[in-house]
Design a protein around this motif. Structure first.
Motif, PDB file in Angstrom:
ATOM      1  N   ASN A  64       2.221   5.132   8.667  1.00 19.25           N
ATOM      2  CA  ASN A  64       3.178   4.299   7.946  1.00 19.25           C
ATOM      3  C   ASN A  64       3.616   3.135   8.828  1.00 19.25           C
ATOM      4  O   ASN A  64       4.582   2.455   8.538  1.00 19.25           O
ATOM      5  CB  ASN A  64       4.374   5.113   7.446  1.00 19.25           C
ATOM      6  N   GLY A  65       2.862   2.891   9.902  1.00 19.07           N
ATOM      7  CA  GLY A  65       3.197   1.828  10.840  1.00 19.07           C
ATOM      8  C   GLY A  65       2.302   0.608  10.763  1.00 19.07           C
ATOM      9  O   GLY A  65       2.573  -0.405  11.402  1.00 19.07           O
ATOM     10  N   HIS A  66       1.227   0.684  10.011  1.00 20.30           N
ATOM     11  CA  HIS A  66       0.338  -0.448   9.799  1.00 20.30           C
ATOM     12  C   HIS A  66       0.583  -1.003   8.396  1.00 20.30           C
ATOM     13  O   HIS A  66       1.072  -0.290   7.523  1.00 20.30           O
ATOM     14  CB  HIS A  66      -1.133  -0.023   9.945  1.00 20.30           C
ATOM     15  N   THR A  67       0.230  -2.252   8.180  1.00 20.76           N
ATOM     16  CA  THR A  67       0.416  -2.859   6.865  1.00 20.76           C
ATOM     17  C   THR A  67      -0.397  -2.100   5.825  1.00 20.76           C
ATOM     18  O   THR A  67      -1.594  -1.892   6.000  1.00 20.76           O
ATOM     19  CB  THR A  67      -0.019  -4.337   6.882  1.00 20.76           C
ATOM     20  N   GLY A  68       0.279  -1.663   4.773  1.00 22.61           N
ATOM     21  CA  GLY A  68      -0.398  -0.870   3.760  1.00 22.61           C
ATOM     22  C   GLY A  68       0.274  -0.981   2.408  1.00 22.61           C
ATOM     23  O   GLY A  68       1.049  -1.895   2.148  1.00 22.61           O
ATOM     24  N   TYR A  69       0.000  -0.010   1.560  1.00 25.94           N
ATOM     25  CA  TYR A  69       0.506  -0.011   0.189  1.00 25.94           C
ATOM     26  C   TYR A  69       1.874   0.659   0.071  1.00 25.94           C
ATOM     27  O   TYR A  69       2.511   0.601  -0.964  1.00 25.94           O
ATOM     28  CB  TYR A  69      -0.478   0.719  -0.730  1.00 25.94           C
ATOM     29  N   GLY A  70       2.302   1.350   1.101  1.00 23.95           N
ATOM     30  CA  GLY A  70       3.578   2.058   1.086  1.00 23.95           C
ATOM     31  C   GLY A  70       3.380   3.510   1.461  1.00 23.95           C
ATOM     32  O   GLY A  70       2.335   4.094   1.197  1.00 23.95           O
ATOM     33  N   GLY A  71       4.374   4.111   2.104  1.00 21.66           N
ATOM     34  CA  GLY A  71       4.231   5.487   2.575  1.00 21.66           C
ATOM     35  C   GLY A  71       3.122   5.560   3.606  1.00 21.66           C
ATOM     36  O   GLY A  71       2.824   4.585   4.303  1.00 21.66           O
ATOM     37  N   LEU A  72       2.481   6.711   3.697  1.00 26.51           N
ATOM     38  CA  LEU A  72       1.331   6.873   4.583  1.00 26.51           C
ATOM     39  C   LEU A  72       0.093   6.336   3.890  1.00 26.51           C
ATOM     40  O   LEU A  72      -0.144   6.635   2.727  1.00 26.51           O
ATOM     41  CB  LEU A  72       1.100   8.350   4.906  1.00 26.51           C
TER      42      LEU A  72
END
Length: 179
Positions: free
Chosen positions: A128-136
């Motif tokens: 959950n620390g890299h740019t993503g869609y949300g959450g893990l």
């Protein structure tokens, strides 16, 4: 309570994380990684603790590479109670090397968990620390010249705005994950 399981088919071993409840409510419970041999009739020997467990931090989500030479796992041994990073140890004569946090771009200020070592230099994990869609979200990274490359988000339809984690593969084209 038993968690993530990883099978080393090359050496007929399993690795898993477990928390054993304390009788004292005031004691902090830490997850630990155990190993057991797969023996006749696919039964397991008595589980043994891996040498890098401790009573002061958790180690969990073990993933052993297909050749059994490398183990990846998540741990909060960096000092922050709720912050998890991915660590690696290598099999040597008589045991395992001292685990080290992954060098390079994988670990962040937030959480990296549920590693899956496709090989000693090819890793999938959730963060959950890299740019993503949300959450893990689930990411992929490679070990190049001793450092892990910038993780690549596996994108939709694998990742969503919910927690996506625990990816593993049956073969080069099929696998599983949780969401």
């Amino acid at each position: 309570q038993v968690g993530t399981l990883s099978v080393d088919t090359a050496h007929n071993k399993v690795y898993f994380s477990e928390v054993r409840s304390s009788k004292k409510k005031s004691e902090v419970e830490h997850l630990k990684i155990y190993t057991a041999d797969i023996v006749k009739d696919k039964r397991l020997t008595k589980p043994e603790l891996l040498p890098f467990n401790a009573d002061t931090f958790s180690v969990m989500h073990p993933s052993v590479t297909p050749d059994g030479s490398t183990i990846f796992f998540a741990s909060n041994q960096g000092g922050e109670k709720w912050k998890m990073d991915i660590y690696v140890a290598h099999k040597v004569a008589g045991g395992w090397t001292t685990p080290t946090p992954l060098e390079g771009a994988v670990n962040t200020e937030l959480n990296e968990v549920f590693p899956y070592g496709a090989s000693k230099d090819h890793l999938f994990f959730s963060s959950n620390g890299h740019t993503g869609y949300g959450g893990l979200d689930i990411y992929e990274s490679y070990l190049v010249d001793g450092k892990w490359t910038k993780p690549v988000n596996l994108k939709s339809p694998i990742n969503s705005e919910f927690d996506d984690f625990g990816i593993c593969f049956r073969n080069e084209e099929q696998g599983y994950f949780s969401s």
